[in-house]
Design a protein around this motif. Structure first.
Motif, short mmCIF file in Angstrom:
data_model
loop_
_atom_site.label_atom_id
_atom_site.label_comp_id
_atom_site.label_asym_id
_atom_site.label_seq_id
_atom_site.Cartn_x
_atom_site.Cartn_y
_atom_site.Cartn_z
N VAL A 1 0.85 -1.20 0.00
CA VAL A 1 0.00 0.00 0.00
C VAL A 1 0.88 1.25 0.00
N GLU A 2 0.50 2.22 -0.83
CA GLU A 2 1.22 3.50 -0.92
C GLU A 2 1.24 4.22 0.42
N PRO A 3 2.29 4.97 0.74
CA PRO A 3 2.29 5.77 1.97
C PRO A 3 1.04 6.65 2.04
N GLY A 4 0.38 6.64 3.18
CA GLY A 4 -0.85 7.42 3.36
C GLY A 4 -2.11 6.60 3.15
N GLY A 5 -1.97 5.42 2.50
CA GLY A 5 -3.14 4.59 2.22
C GLY A 5 -3.67 3.84 3.43
N LEU A 6 -2.87 3.76 4.45
CA LEU A 6 -3.29 3.07 5.68
C LEU A 6 -3.06 4.01 6.86
N GLY A 7 -3.79 3.78 7.93
CA GLY A 7 -3.55 4.57 9.14
C GLY A 7 -4.84 4.98 9.80
N GLY A 8 -4.80 6.06 10.53
CA GLY A 8 -5.96 6.53 11.29
C GLY A 8 -5.44 7.41 12.42
N THR A 9 -6.18 8.47 12.74
CA THR A 9 -5.67 9.45 13.70
C THR A 9 -5.20 8.81 15.00
N TYR A 10 -6.03 7.89 15.53
CA TYR A 10 -5.71 7.30 16.83
C TYR A 10 -5.00 5.95 16.71
N GLY A 11 -4.81 5.47 15.49
CA GLY A 11 -4.27 4.12 15.30
C GLY A 11 -2.94 3.94 16.02
N GLY A 12 -2.84 2.92 16.86
CA GLY A 12 -1.61 2.67 17.61
C GLY A 12 -1.37 3.72 18.68
N SER A 13 -2.42 4.15 19.37
CA SER A 13 -2.29 5.13 20.46
C SER A 13 -1.14 4.74 21.38
N PRO A 14 -0.27 5.71 21.73
CA PRO A 14 0.87 5.36 22.58
C PRO A 14 0.45 4.82 23.94
N VAL A 15 -0.71 5.26 24.44
CA VAL A 15 -1.20 4.77 25.73
C VAL A 15 -1.57 3.29 25.60
N ALA A 16 -2.28 2.97 24.51
CA ALA A 16 -2.68 1.58 24.28
C ALA A 16 -1.46 0.70 23.96
N CYS A 17 -0.48 1.25 23.25
CA CYS A 17 0.74 0.47 22.96
C CYS A 17 1.47 0.12 24.26
N ALA A 18 1.52 1.06 25.18
CA ALA A 18 2.16 0.80 26.48
C ALA A 18 1.43 -0.34 27.18
N ALA A 19 0.10 -0.30 27.12
CA ALA A 19 -0.69 -1.37 27.74
C ALA A 19 -0.39 -2.70 27.06
N ALA A 20 -0.33 -2.71 25.74
CA ALA A 20 -0.15 -3.96 24.99
C ALA A 20 1.22 -4.59 25.29
#
Ligand code: PMP
Length: 423
Positions: free
Chosen positions: A289-308
């Motif tokens: 997928v081209e850069p920019g084609g995937l993602g989302g404003t909150y995707g991979g929130s740093p708070v949730a990543c810490a939890a994970a």
């Protein structure tokens, strides 16, 4: 003191009924496998926030990791400025991927985003558009995800045209005694009647159907699907949103089959109660997928990543894969002892790997009895147990107790469930 009924009236006035709530009580606080409502009543939690809390409510390590992250920053948007724990989590998930060879991981927020983005990646990688899913499967409620979800009511009927090029075949073991041969024959018919296999981008399957009734996809089915995918260049997506992260006694449900998927959708128990999802995939597909084609404003929130990251440590250190099997044996033994007892409602169909356990409630004639299952959940709540139904007839009782629950709590929960099953 406020009562649940004070809030219930306000909830009905302020929030639409389209978001249904199983328990008519309001949460006040929760700890590991127990929840207290606003009236101070205690409940044992056999729902785990719908398979989100394999490490329990507010696991101390999750809380500490989140608190530490809160002191640093809560959001940058990974697309604006990247951060360490997203990358570290991707590395950890790549290392845990249930397939050989290099992997890459992208993070989102919800399970529906995970399944939709797995499809986007498969479509970009293959240049094809067709998607095959299974009747009774559940992949989310957004437009493409609900098109893939294999149940019309309540997920599709009232919402206009479905996303095109999504096809369903029957799932073995589900309604109507479907066999593996039936499913594979339906796939053949599909390839003959509706879409050429070389136009199919992906087959998406849950290794254990969650909402669909805890029906297990057998190794034989997965092996046959893998062979079909290999023959036609189709990508195999394992939707691990409900089955993943130790629930089935393995990190990912598909590991029970010995089959390697190309893409894996993850969410729910990944982050111990924080909204986080992702797609783990073969590296050569993930960069299609081209850069920019995937993602989302909150995707991979740093708070949730810490939890994970804390969740992955807990699964390892508290040996939750083995614990899931031990919990499963305990649940199975008790539930099996209920079958054929004439003081209890008729139960049958005990099933599921690890601690992903379910059974059906039937009439005395063996017909699925959704109304009785619903009544069992209501009675269980009165006894102080939160438990959910699932399945096409709503007559399946499913157990998703945290894997960190003690044996005493699990037995207490089973005592309450037994009481609720009194005929
Ligand atoms: N896939 C599966 C297997 C699920 O069980 C669910 C949620 N029940 C989803 C996808 C969708 O997840 P979410 O509700 O977070 O969008």
């Amino acid at each position: 003191m406020k009562t649940s009924s004070d809030y219930l009236g306000r909830r009905l006035a302020a929030v639409p009924r389209g978001v249904a709530t199983a328990a008519p009580v309001f949460a006040d606080r929760a700890e590991n496998s127990e929840i207290w409502d606003v009236e101070g009543r205690r409940y044992i939690d056999f729902a785990g926030g719908i398979a989100v809390l394999n490490v329990g409510h507010r696991h101390p390590r999750v809380m500490a990791a989140v608190q530490a992250q809160l002191e640093r920053f809560t959001h940058t948007a990974f697309q604006v400025m990247a951060y360490d724990n997203y990358v570290e989590l991707a590395e950890r998930l790549n290392a845990a991927a249930p397939f050989s060879g290099p992997a890459k991981t992208i993070l989102f927020t919800t399970g529906a985003e995970a399944t939709e983005n797995a499809v986007k990646i498969a479509r970009a990688a293959t240049g094809r558009s067709g998607i095959i899913a299974f009747a009774g499967g559940f992949h989310g409620r957004t437009a493409l995800a609900s098109a893939m979800t294999g149940k019309v009511v309540p997920y599709k009927r009232d919402f206009g045209p479905s996303v095109p090029e999504v096809y369903h075949v029957p799932f073995p073991g589900s309604r109507g005694g479907v066999t593996i041969e039936d499913s594979l024959r339906a796939l053949d018919f599909l390839f003959a009647a509706d879409i050429a296999p070389e136009r199919v981008a992906a087959i998406i399957i849950e290794p254990v159907q969650g909402e669909g009734g805890f029906h297990v996809a057998s190794p034989e089915l997965l092996k046959a699907l893998r062979a079909i995918c290999d023959r036609h260049g189709i990508k195999l997506i394992s939707d691990e949103v409900q089955a993943g992260f130790a629930r089935t006694g393995k990190m990912f449900g598909i590991e029970h089959t010995g089959v390697e998927p190309d893409l894996v959708a993850v969410a729910k128990s990944l982050a111990g109660g924080f909204p986080l999802s992702g797609v783990i995939g073969r590296a050569e597909l993930m960069d299609s997928v081209e850069p920019g084609g995937l993602g989302g404003t909150y995707g991979g929130s740093p708070v949730a990543c810490a939890a994970a990251l804390a969740v992955l440590d807990i699964i390892e250190e508290e040996k939750l894969l083995a614990r899931a099997d031990a919990i499963g044996s305990r649940l199975r033994a008790r539930i099996a002892s209920w079958q054929g007892r004439n003081t209890l409602l008729p139960t049958t169909g005990l099933r599921g790997p690890g601690a992903m356990i379910a059974f059906d409630i039937t009439t005395t004639h063996g017909e699925p009895d959704g109304a009785a299952a619903k009544a069992v959940c209501v009675r269980a709540l009165e006894e102080g147990l939160i438990v959910l139904t699932c399945g096409p007839f709503g007559n399946t009782i499913r157990i998703l107790v945290p894997l960190t629950a003690s044996d005493e709590i699990i037995e207490e929960g089973l005592d309450k469930l037994e009481l609720a099953l009194t005929a």
